[in-house]
Scaffold this motif. Structure first.
Motif, PDB file in Angstrom:
ATOM      1  N   HIS A 207       0.834  -1.205   0.000  1.00 29.14           N
ATOM      2  CA  HIS A 207       0.000   0.000   0.000  1.00 29.14           C
ATOM      3  C   HIS A 207       0.869   1.255   0.000  1.00 29.14           C
ATOM      4  O   HIS A 207       0.621   2.196  -0.767  1.00 29.14           O
ATOM      5  CB  HIS A 207      -0.913  -0.013   1.225  1.00 29.14           C
ATOM      6  N   ALA A 208       1.908   1.269   0.813  1.00 34.62           N
ATOM      7  CA  ALA A 208       2.772   2.451   0.922  1.00 34.62           C
ATOM      8  C   ALA A 208       3.526   2.717  -0.372  1.00 34.62           C
ATOM      9  O   ALA A 208       3.591   3.860  -0.846  1.00 34.62           O
ATOM     10  CB  ALA A 208       3.753   2.271   2.068  1.00 34.62           C
ATOM     11  N   ARG A 209       4.083   1.687  -0.970  1.00 30.39           N
ATOM     12  CA  ARG A 209       4.896   1.944  -2.163  1.00 30.39           C
ATOM     13  C   ARG A 209       4.030   2.312  -3.364  1.00 30.39           C
ATOM     14  O   ARG A 209       4.441   3.105  -4.201  1.00 30.39           O
ATOM     15  CB  ARG A 209       5.810   0.755  -2.443  1.00 30.39           C
ATOM     16  N   ARG A 210       2.805   1.785  -3.434  1.00 32.47           N
ATOM     17  CA  ARG A 210       1.917   2.182  -4.526  1.00 32.47           C
ATOM     18  C   ARG A 210       1.460   3.634  -4.352  1.00 32.47           C
ATOM     19  O   ARG A 210       1.358   4.382  -5.332  1.00 32.47           O
ATOM     20  CB  ARG A 210       0.718   1.234  -4.611  1.00 32.47           C
ATOM     21  N   LEU A 211       1.183   4.023  -3.133  1.00 26.23           N
ATOM     22  CA  LEU A 211       0.815   5.412  -2.884  1.00 26.23           C
ATOM     23  C   LEU A 211       1.975   6.341  -3.221  1.00 26.23           C
ATOM     24  O   LEU A 211       1.796   7.386  -3.851  1.00 26.23           O
ATOM     25  CB  LEU A 211       0.395   5.579  -1.425  1.00 26.23           C
ATOM     26  N   LEU A 212       3.174   5.959  -2.828  1.00 25.04           N
ATOM     27  CA  LEU A 212       4.357   6.761  -3.131  1.00 25.04           C
ATOM     28  C   LEU A 212       4.567   6.868  -4.637  1.00 25.04           C
ATOM     29  O   LEU A 212       4.870   7.951  -5.159  1.00 25.04           O
ATOM     30  CB  LEU A 212       5.576   6.124  -2.471  1.00 25.04           C
ATOM     31  N   ALA A 213       4.383   5.759  -5.354  1.00 28.85           N
ATOM     32  CA  ALA A 213       4.561   5.777  -6.807  1.00 28.85           C
ATOM     33  C   ALA A 213       3.508   6.646  -7.487  1.00 28.85           C
ATOM     34  O   ALA A 213       3.813   7.390  -8.421  1.00 28.85           O
ATOM     35  CB  ALA A 213       4.509   4.352  -7.353  1.00 28.85           C
ATOM     36  N   GLY A 234       0.341   3.037   8.528  1.00 30.68           N
ATOM     37  CA  GLY A 234       0.412   2.119   9.659  1.00 30.68           C
ATOM     38  C   GLY A 234       1.796   1.779  10.157  1.00 30.68           C
ATOM     39  O   GLY A 234       1.947   0.854  10.962  1.00 30.68           O
ATOM     40  N   PHE A 235       2.839   2.525   9.728  1.00 32.49           N
ATOM     41  CA  PHE A 235       4.179   2.312  10.245  1.00 32.49           C
ATOM     42  C   PHE A 235       4.353   3.118  11.538  1.00 32.49           C
ATOM     43  O   PHE A 235       3.687   4.131  11.738  1.00 32.49           O
ATOM     44  CB  PHE A 235       5.229   2.734   9.216  1.00 32.49           C
ATOM     45  N   PHE A 236       5.281   2.696  12.390  1.00 32.58           N
ATOM     46  CA  PHE A 236       5.503   3.412  13.643  1.00 32.58           C
ATOM     47  C   PHE A 236       6.009   4.825  13.392  1.00 32.58           C
ATOM     48  O   PHE A 236       5.589   5.776  14.040  1.00 32.58           O
ATOM     49  CB  PHE A 236       6.512   2.654  14.526  1.00 32.58           C
ATOM     50  N   ASP A 237       6.929   4.941  12.428  1.00 26.42           N
ATOM     51  CA  ASP A 237       7.516   6.240  12.110  1.00 26.42           C
ATOM     52  C   ASP A 237       8.251   6.119  10.780  1.00 26.42           C
ATOM     53  O   ASP A 237       8.241   5.060  10.140  1.00 26.42           O
ATOM     54  CB  ASP A 237       8.458   6.723  13.219  1.00 26.42           C
ATOM     55  N   GLU A 244      11.571  -1.122   6.467  1.00 29.46           N
ATOM     56  CA  GLU A 244      10.759  -2.079   5.722  1.00 29.46           C
ATOM     57  C   GLU A 244      11.048  -2.010   4.221  1.00 29.46           C
ATOM     58  O   GLU A 244      11.066  -3.042   3.539  1.00 29.46           O
ATOM     59  CB  GLU A 244       9.271  -1.826   5.993  1.00 29.46           C
ATOM     60  N   PHE A 245      11.290  -0.813   3.696  1.00 23.25           N
ATOM     61  CA  PHE A 245      11.661  -0.703   2.283  1.00 23.25           C
ATOM     62  C   PHE A 245      12.967  -1.442   2.022  1.00 23.25           C
ATOM     63  O   PHE A 245      13.095  -2.174   1.030  1.00 23.25           O
ATOM     64  CB  PHE A 245      11.778   0.765   1.874  1.00 23.25           C
ATOM     65  N   ARG A 246      13.947  -1.238   2.889  1.00 23.29           N
ATOM     66  CA  ARG A 246      15.232  -1.910   2.679  1.00 23.29           C
ATOM     67  C   ARG A 246      15.079  -3.427   2.779  1.00 23.29           C
ATOM     68  O   ARG A 246      15.706  -4.177   2.023  1.00 23.29           O
ATOM     69  CB  ARG A 246      16.253  -1.409   3.700  1.00 23.29           C
ATOM     70  N   ALA A 247      14.243  -3.875   3.709  1.00 19.58           N
ATOM     71  CA  ALA A 247      14.061  -5.314   3.903  1.00 19.58           C
ATOM     72  C   ALA A 247      13.284  -5.951   2.759  1.00 19.58           C
ATOM     73  O   ALA A 247      13.636  -7.039   2.283  1.00 19.58           O
ATOM     74  CB  ALA A 247      13.348  -5.571   5.229  1.00 19.58           C
ATOM     75  N   LEU A 248      12.224  -5.289   2.294  1.00 19.33           N
ATOM     76  CA  LEU A 248      11.322  -5.893   1.321  1.00 19.33           C
ATOM     77  C   LEU A 248      11.651  -5.527  -0.128  1.00 19.33           C
ATOM     78  O   LEU A 248      11.366  -6.299  -1.047  1.00 19.33           O
ATOM     79  CB  LEU A 248       9.879  -5.501   1.634  1.00 19.33           C
TER      80      LEU A 248
END
Length: 278
Positions: A207-213, A234-237, A244-248
């Motif tokens: 959801h976050a990366r699609r919104l960012l794109a 929904g991320f803490f900060d 999460e971006f680096r991990a995924l």
């Protein structure tokens, strides 16, 4: 097509010529990936499972995963990507999505002769509309001759995760469906291919990366800081989002945007989407 909505989120067709060679990241998402190439094979240089050897694919079927696949092209590529809902895997593929977790396979290893028929008919199509109609026809036939046997508790847990965009705990999921957290984790992973916690991460990240794109394509990323994105998804900060971006994705958000927002990249291309299955 309404009959396919429980099984498929969308189709996307692409044809590119004369663009710069590039490396594309196939990111974790809540959908299984089914790709039928039209001309060039799909070259996967890095799989979600690092032990899987690189290779070329005329068709590809990939399960849910939590690390990126790396796909290269030399300036030309064409094909159709189908986003399969995990709960539709039994109906369309004849097996649970969990059996494909972290795997990339030639699609004919699962679909058999359907792939040859699909390729022949798609290459003979006169345009994207006819090509998508071929997909509708063949996939509807497969769905019609199979029944989905997904446990209702798993279906409800998945639906809750989707509605909450990943922001729901395993304890709450288990309480809602009437199972223990341990039993839910085991059954969920067997059916979907990820634990509920991992699925939450993937759904939230997607959801976050699609919104960012979308903001990047619209040219208004300045109105949405990463801190705002983190809070809204929904991320803490912001630091949590970046981790999460680096991990995924394997890279931080800024680098991913610079490399891939709007993929396929601008150039001489044709692209079409069929959202009628949503």
């Amino acid at each position: 097509m309404p009959a396919l909505r429980p099984y498929i989120a969308w189709y996307s067709g692409y044809r590119q010529r004369g663009v710069a060679p590039a490396l594309h990241r196939g990111l974790p998402s809540p959908y299984l990936t089914l790709i039928f190439t039209l001309d060039e094979p799909l070259i996967v240089v890095g799989h979600p499972d690092p032990h899987q050897a690189p290779g070329g694919y005329d068709t590809l079927l990939g399960g849910l995963h939590t690390s990126p696949a790396l796909i290269s092209h030399d300036g030309a590529q064409s094909g159709v990507q189908v986003a399969l809902r995990p709960l539709g895997a039994r109906a369309l593929l004849g097996l649970p999505a969990g059996e494909l977790a972290d795997q990339d396979l030639p699609a004919d290893a699962v679909l058999g002769d359907v792939c040859a028929e699909m390729g022949e008919r798609m290459r003979a199509a006169s345009g994207w509309a006819e090509l998508f109609a071929v997909l509708d026809d063949i996939l509807c036939r497969r769905a019609a001759c199979r029944t989905s046997a997904v446990a209702p508790e798993i279906a409800e847990a998945w639906a809750m995760l989707e509605r909450a965009r990943g922001s729901v705990s395993v304890v709450d999921l288990a309480a809602e469906v009437g199972w223990s957290a341990r039993h839910l984790r085991s059954r969920f992973r067997t059916e979907i291919g990820l634990t509920p916690k991992a699925a939450s991460r993937v759904i939230r990240f997607d959801h976050a990366r699609r919104l960012l794109a979308r903001r990047a394509v619209a040219g208004d990323t300045g109105e949405l800081t990463l801190a705002d994105l983190a809070a809204g998804c929904g991320f803490f900060d912001q630091a949590h989002l970046a981790r999460e971006f680096r991990a995924l994705a394997g890279v931080p958000p800024s680098r991913w945007l610079a490399e891939e927002a709007g993929y396929p990249p601008t150039g001489r291309r044709a692209r079409a989407e069929n959202t009628g299955t949503k």
